[in-house]
Design a protein around this motif. Structure first.
Motif, mmCIF file in Angstrom:
data_model
loop_
_atom_site.group_PDB
_atom_site.id
_atom_site.type_symbol
_atom_site.label_atom_id
_atom_site.label_comp_id
_atom_site.label_asym_id
_atom_site.label_seq_id
_atom_site.Cartn_x
_atom_site.Cartn_y
_atom_site.Cartn_z
ATOM 1 N N LYS A 257 0.815 -1.222 0.000
ATOM 2 C CA LYS A 257 0.000 0.000 0.000
ATOM 3 C C LYS A 257 0.842 1.263 0.000
ATOM 4 O O LYS A 257 0.421 2.297 -0.485
ATOM 5 N N GLY A 258 2.027 1.188 0.575
ATOM 6 C CA GLY A 258 2.858 2.379 0.700
ATOM 7 C C GLY A 258 2.499 3.163 1.947
ATOM 8 O O GLY A 258 1.995 2.617 2.925
ATOM 9 N N LEU A 259 2.755 4.471 1.899
ATOM 10 C CA LEU A 259 2.481 5.320 3.054
ATOM 11 C C LEU A 259 0.983 5.538 3.227
ATOM 12 O O LEU A 259 0.280 5.856 2.277
ATOM 13 N N VAL A 260 0.512 5.379 4.445
ATOM 14 C CA VAL A 260 -0.893 5.626 4.762
ATOM 15 C C VAL A 260 -0.966 6.334 6.111
ATOM 16 O O VAL A 260 -0.095 6.165 6.969
ATOM 17 N N ARG A 261 -1.999 7.138 6.271
ATOM 18 C CA ARG A 261 -2.272 7.750 7.578
ATOM 19 C C ARG A 261 -3.395 6.963 8.223
ATOM 20 O O ARG A 261 -4.479 6.809 7.642
ATOM 21 N N VAL A 262 -3.158 6.447 9.404
ATOM 22 C CA VAL A 262 -4.175 5.675 10.116
ATOM 23 C C VAL A 262 -4.662 6.484 11.310
ATOM 24 O O VAL A 262 -3.875 7.168 11.978
ATOM 25 N N ASP A 263 -5.952 6.417 11.570
ATOM 26 C CA ASP A 263 -6.549 7.160 12.682
ATOM 27 C C ASP A 263 -6.412 6.376 13.987
ATOM 28 O O ASP A 263 -7.392 6.066 14.654
#
Length: 393
Positions: A257-263
């Motif tokens: 997926k690569g870079l992701v922002r998770v909450d």
């Protein structure tokens, strides 16, 4: 007269077949379900005049029983099961339990390296001596950190064999803990004077400005955030009026997926609101007024306006810190500095844990608050105790 022997969980009794006419058979048996209750299970076979003995009904019954057995029962784990198969099962259970994607990727990578030393070892062969030898080989080849991760994986994997009554005890418990050959140095904390000097150099550095390091490093100094938390900050998290920043997520790299922002944060305590010093509020207020940076959703994006990689950010800082005269100051040093300043001010470890987002106060005390410093207050205290009201001795 003794009764029928009790069935084990997941085991069925004798299958009986009854002809109902018209080529249809009924197959029946007793089966002990996962809740420990023995029930009668039956299945009808299809109408087939050529089925003279009810084989089709019996086959349908056996197929239905397979669906009732637990997925990790004694039928799937035995002494001949490969240990690495259980390692894979353990990692999948961690995924079901909600372990973070970054942690799962790390464990899967470690498992590929561990397989070089454990690929053909079966559960029945997993003695403490054999496991210890494999882990020592891991430390020699891949370092102490990966060896410790391997020990954690093996403990969880072989616990599955214990849970399924294949092993009486987990052999990993008898394996000596993996220690580093060299004592880790740890991040260096800065004094208040060093912080002031560094802030002055940051603001004067053209290289830091071009690489967009000035503002994010200033925020690290002001907050002690983790890199992944810093780069996940959004403008909606900044409340200029209240002078606070809310930590609501983190930036991670997921496989495929690569870079992701998770909450989500590293721990439940990581979701917090941090009061900002005046210099940080001024930095963010000025940054938000800039035409490009102030229009992005995250406060510290990449040059393309996408999420910024925490590892790349750390690498940029390592390359520039020599020019600033702080070669030993890592991005984690600012986090330790905040903890040390909190300690120096006489604030409690609980305040430090809340500010830094630690789930346990002991983590703040043991790992982040600097030790080995000279405490003149102790000498002053003893002087006062000995002196009392009679003056100096």
């Amino acid at each position: 007269m003794a009764g029928r022997p009790s069935l084990r969980i997941g085991q069925h009794g004798k299958i009986t077949r009854k002809y109902l006419g018209g080529g249809i058979w009924l197959a029946q048996c007793r089966f002990r379900d996962t809740d420990g209750v023995t029930r009668r299970v039956q299945r009808l076979g299809p109408s087939d005049e050529h089925d003279k003995y009810g084989k089709l009904a019996a086959d349908a019954l056996i197929e239905s029983l397979a669906d009732r057995r637990p997925p990790s029962g004694v039928d799937s784990i035995g002494l001949d099961t490969l240990v690495m198969t259980l390692v894979d099962q353990h990692i999948e259970r961690l995924a079901e339990d909600g372990r973070s994607a970054r942690t799962l990727d790390t464990y899967r990578y470690t498992a590929t390296k561990l397989a070089k030393f454990m690929a053909g070892v079966k559960v029945g062969e997993a003695s403490a001596a054999r496991l210890d030898a494999a882990l020592r080989s891991m430390r020699s080849t891949h370092g102490a950190v990966m060896a410790r991760q391997s020990r954690t994986l093996l403990r969880g994997a072989l616990q599955l064999a214990v849970l399924n009554n294949v092993l009486g005890a987990n052999p990993v418990r008898d394996v000596q803990a993996i220690k580093s050959k060299e004592q880790p140095k740890g991040a260096q904390a800065l004094t208040a004077d060093q912080l002031r000097d560094l802030l002055t150099k940051l603001r004067a550095s053209e290289a830091c400005r071009q690489r967009d390091l000035t503002d994010p490093i200033t925020l690290l100094i002001a907050t002690g955030l983790r890199r992944s938390e810093l780069l996940a900050l959004q403008w909606t998290d900044f409340d200029a009026g209240a002078g606070t920043i809310s930590v609501t997520g983190k930036v991670i790299r997921e496989k495929a997926k690569g870079l992701v922002r998770v909450d989500e944060t590293k721990t439940a305590a990581g979701r917090r609101v941090i009061p900002l010093p005046a210099f940080a509020i001024a930095t963010l207020t000025e940054r938000r007024s800039l035409p490009y940076l102030g229009q992005q959703s995250v406060i510290f994006p990449s040059t393309n306006g996408t999420l910024r990689d925490p590892d790349n950010f750390a690498g940029q800082w390592r390359r520039i810190r020599d020019e600033l005269g702080v070669p030993d100051i890592s991005s984690h040093s600012f986090r330790k500095t905040v903890a040390t300043l909190i300690d120096d001010a006489g604030l409690s470890a609980r305040i430090g844990a809340d500010h830094l987002g630690h789930a346990k106060v002991s983590m703040t005390q043991d790992r982040y608050m600097s030790r080995g410093r000279v405490h003149n207050q102790v000498a002053d205290l003893l002087d006062e105790a000995v002196k009392g009201n009679s003056g100096p001795l």
